[in-house]
Scaffold this motif. Structure first.
Motif, short mmCIF file in Angstrom:
data_model
loop_
_atom_site.label_atom_id
_atom_site.label_comp_id
_atom_site.label_asym_id
_atom_site.label_seq_id
_atom_site.Cartn_x
_atom_site.Cartn_y
_atom_site.Cartn_z
N TRP A 67 35.91 32.61 45.38
CA TRP A 67 36.54 31.57 46.20
C TRP A 67 37.94 31.21 45.71
O TRP A 67 38.68 30.52 46.41
N LYS A 68 38.28 31.59 44.50
CA LYS A 68 39.56 31.20 43.90
C LYS A 68 39.71 29.67 43.94
O LYS A 68 38.71 28.98 43.87
N MET A 69 40.93 29.16 44.08
CA MET A 69 41.11 27.70 44.03
C MET A 69 41.16 27.15 45.45
O MET A 69 42.19 26.66 45.92
N GLY A 128 39.29 38.39 33.41
CA GLY A 128 40.45 39.25 33.48
C GLY A 128 40.93 39.55 34.88
O GLY A 128 41.53 40.60 35.14
N HIS A 129 40.70 38.61 35.80
CA HIS A 129 41.24 38.80 37.15
C HIS A 129 42.76 38.97 37.06
O HIS A 129 43.40 38.35 36.20
N SER A 130 43.32 39.77 37.95
CA SER A 130 44.77 40.04 37.86
C SER A 130 45.59 38.77 38.00
O SER A 130 46.70 38.68 37.44
N TYR A 174 37.20 47.05 40.38
CA TYR A 174 38.51 47.68 40.52
C TYR A 174 39.25 46.95 41.63
O TYR A 174 38.83 46.97 42.79
N GLU A 175 40.33 46.29 41.26
CA GLU A 175 41.10 45.52 42.23
C GLU A 175 42.57 45.89 42.14
O GLU A 175 43.30 45.34 41.29
N PRO A 176 43.03 46.82 42.98
CA PRO A 176 44.45 47.12 42.99
C PRO A 176 45.22 45.86 43.36
O PRO A 176 44.94 45.24 44.38
N ALA A 207 46.56 45.15 46.77
CA ALA A 207 45.63 44.97 47.89
C ALA A 207 45.03 43.57 47.92
O ALA A 207 44.35 43.20 48.87
N ILE A 208 45.30 42.78 46.86
CA ILE A 208 44.66 41.46 46.77
C ILE A 208 45.40 40.45 47.62
O ILE A 208 46.58 40.18 47.41
N GLY A 209 44.67 39.90 48.60
CA GLY A 209 45.22 38.84 49.43
C GLY A 209 46.38 39.28 50.32
O GLY A 209 47.06 38.46 50.91
N THR A 210 46.60 40.58 50.41
CA THR A 210 47.74 41.07 51.16
C THR A 210 47.35 41.61 52.53
O THR A 210 48.20 41.90 53.36
N GLY A 236 39.93 43.65 46.99
CA GLY A 236 41.29 43.73 47.53
C GLY A 236 41.21 43.83 49.05
O GLY A 236 41.06 44.93 49.58
N SER A 237 41.27 42.66 49.69
CA SER A 237 41.22 42.59 51.15
C SER A 237 39.99 43.28 51.76
O SER A 237 40.07 43.86 52.84
N MET A 238 38.86 43.21 51.05
CA MET A 238 37.62 43.68 51.68
C MET A 238 37.23 42.66 52.74
O MET A 238 37.31 41.46 52.52
N VAL A 246 35.02 39.77 46.72
CA VAL A 246 35.62 39.40 48.00
C VAL A 246 36.31 38.06 47.89
O VAL A 246 35.66 37.05 47.60
N GLY A 247 37.62 38.03 48.09
CA GLY A 247 38.37 36.78 48.02
C GLY A 247 38.41 36.08 49.37
O GLY A 247 37.47 35.41 49.77
N GLY A 248 39.51 36.27 50.08
CA GLY A 248 39.74 35.58 51.35
C GLY A 248 38.55 35.59 52.31
O GLY A 248 38.19 34.55 52.87
N ALA A 249 37.94 36.75 52.46
CA ALA A 249 36.84 36.85 53.43
C ALA A 249 35.58 36.13 52.98
O ALA A 249 34.66 35.91 53.78
P1 PGA Z 1 41.05 39.26 48.47
O1 PGA Z 1 40.83 38.92 46.92
O2 PGA Z 1 39.71 39.73 49.00
O3 PGA Z 1 41.51 37.98 49.09
O4 PGA Z 1 42.06 40.34 48.54
C1 PGA Z 1 39.99 39.69 46.12
C2 PGA Z 1 40.06 39.19 44.69
O5 PGA Z 1 41.14 38.82 44.24
O6 PGA Z 1 39.02 39.14 44.00
#
Ligand code: PGA
Length: 254
Positions: free
Chosen positions: A10-12, A95-97, A167-169, A172-175, A212-214, A233-236
């Motif tokens: 969920w992040k912040m 160790g999240h990016s 593995y989180e390129p 691809a994160i949140g982009t 990464g944007s899954m 899974v972040g945003g979704a």
């Molecule tokens: P995202 O984030 O699904 O919004 O790209 C993934 C994450 O940072 O764990």
């Protein structure tokens, strides 16, 4: 066969009210799924008590997004692994990016966090991945290998028996720019091979998630790859229907 893990990060984000509504919707939605995939929600610390209550007795596990590298004591503003365990956490993202980039977390610090998590009886989700610049310069494998090797050097290959990797390129994160299934598979099989150089059994058993944007629209094809054992899974994960659709894709991938 590795059981897929679909973990929301969920992040912040969220309020008490939205966190409660989202937890309730996920619990209800997951109760109607096949349940072949494991499901977890990694929520902000302040929602852990809510999560402990609302997820109790459900198939949804609770997780945190960070932890202190020290066991306890005078570390103002930090949260100890033992505290997370007490609130019912099963997983802790390490160790999240975003932590590596914005808070200067090094491989050495992350290695200590992993120890805190496992010694407290939880499972870390260790995040690795390259930036766009590193990929474009052809350094993807070098970067990921050094992130993995640093943990092997600090904590031993055996430590990987008690954790998940994501593995989180970074690009691809949140982009909205997802790695193609082939791109993700290539790196994830590389990670597994790297571990196999030290211990074949551990390498075969460890779950390597993709992050990464899954989203609902691309989860099935990503999860169909042989070395993609779930998603971070972040945003979704902030939209119940999206997240539940990914959980169903996880079920279907088994
Ligand atoms: P995202 O984030 O699904 O919004 O790209 C993934 C994450 O940072 O764990």
């Amino acid at each position: 066969m590795r059981q897929p893990l679909i973990a929301g990060n969920w992040k912040m984000n969220g309020t008490r009210a939205s966190a409660e509504a989202l937890m309730r919707a996920v619990v209800e939605g997951v109760s109607g799924t096949v349940g072949k995939a494991e499901v977890a929600l990694c929520v902000p610390f302040v929602f852990l008590e809510l999560g402990e209550r609302l997820l109790a007795g459900s198939a949804v596990h609770l997780g945190a997004q960070n932890v202190c590298s020290e066991p306890g004591g005078a570390y103002t503003g930090e949260i100890a692994a033992t505290m997370l365990k007490e609130f019912g956490c099963r997983y802790v993202i390490c160790g999240h990016s975003e932590r590596r980039e914005y808070y200067g977390e090094t491989d050495e610090l992350i290695a200590k966090k992993l120890v805190r998590v496992t010694e407290s009886g939880m499972r870390p989700i260790l995040c690795v991945g390259e930036t766009l610049e590193q990929r474009e310069q052809g350094f993807t494998q070098t970067v990921v290998a050094s992130q993995i090797d640093a943990i092997i050097a600090a904590n031993g290959i055996e430590s990987f028996a008690q954790m998940e990797i994501a593995y989180e390129p970074v690009w691809a994160i949140g982009t909205g720019r997802t790695a193609t299934p082939e791109q993700a598979q290539e790196v994830q099989s590389f990670i597994r091979a790297r571990l196999a150089e030290h211990d074949k059994v551990i390498a075969e058993k460890i779950r390597i998630l993709y992050g990464g944007s899954m989203k609902a629209g691309n989860a099935a094809e990503l999860l169909a790859m042989p070395d993609i054992d779930g998603g971070l899974v972040g945003g979704a994960s902030l939209v119940a229907e999206e997240f539940l659709a990914i959980c169903r894709a996880g079920d279907a991938s088994v």
